[in-house]
Design a protein around this motif. Structure first.
Motif: not given
Length: 171
Positions: A88-90, A125, A132, A101, A127-128, A85, A130
């Motif tokens: 993966g923070n965009p 955005r 964000y 998140a 996430g899997r 997580v 999550e």
């Protein structure tokens, strides 16, 4: 044994959702979790367990419901998932206190962001498991509402980083 992070929904330092962290730790120990540690007074627990995730989640939620007299949602992530997580923070270039998140139990639907309301300058955005969010003017000032996130619980990236660090140290 694997290390995990439990994120409680609607637990904070003030208001009606308070739960002393010593009490939360005792609840987790009573459910059979090992090396239990809480982090800041907002419902974060790091621990080890050999039990399946669904069993852990059900045990913590049942005990919280019995002790608090109301349901309190719990979302779990393994140490590796918490690290993912964070990685993966965009919005990694943004200040971590202005990004968060929203942790969900299931993947968000593809159209989860279409229902967002109150959006001013926030960026979102998927996430899997999550959602964000970046709030350039600050999380406390945001009026953003994301219906798909209602069943989740949010943590800023400073907290995510610390929880990932604590969970990784258990490995």
């Amino acid at each position: 044994m694997a290390s995990y992070v439990a994120l409680l929904r609607a637990i904070n330092v003030g208001g009606s959702g308070t739960l002393p962290m010593a009490e939360l730790k005792a609840i987790c120990v009573a459910t059979g979790l090992a090396r239990v540690r809480t982090y800041i007074a907002s419902g974060n627990v790091v621990f080890e367990s050999a039990q399946p995730v669904a069993t852990i989640k059900a045990a913590i939620e049942a005990r919280l419901h019995a002790d608090a007299g109301k349901p309190i949602g719990v979302t779990l992530r393994s140490a590796a998932e918490m690290a993912a997580v964070l990685a993966g923070n965009p919005f990694g270039e943004a200040p971590p206190n202005r990004c968060f998140a929203v942790f969900l139990d299931e993947p968000p639907p593809a159209d989860a962001l279409e229902g967002a309301r109150g959006r001013v300058d926030e960026e979102l955005r998927l996430g899997r498991r999550e959602i964000y969010v970046r709030c350039p003017t600050g999380i406390g000032r945001s009026k953003l509402r994301i219906p798909a996130a209602q069943a989740g619980t949010a943590r800023n990236m400073n907290t995510v980083a610390k929880l990932a660090e604590l969970a990784a140290a258990y490995g």
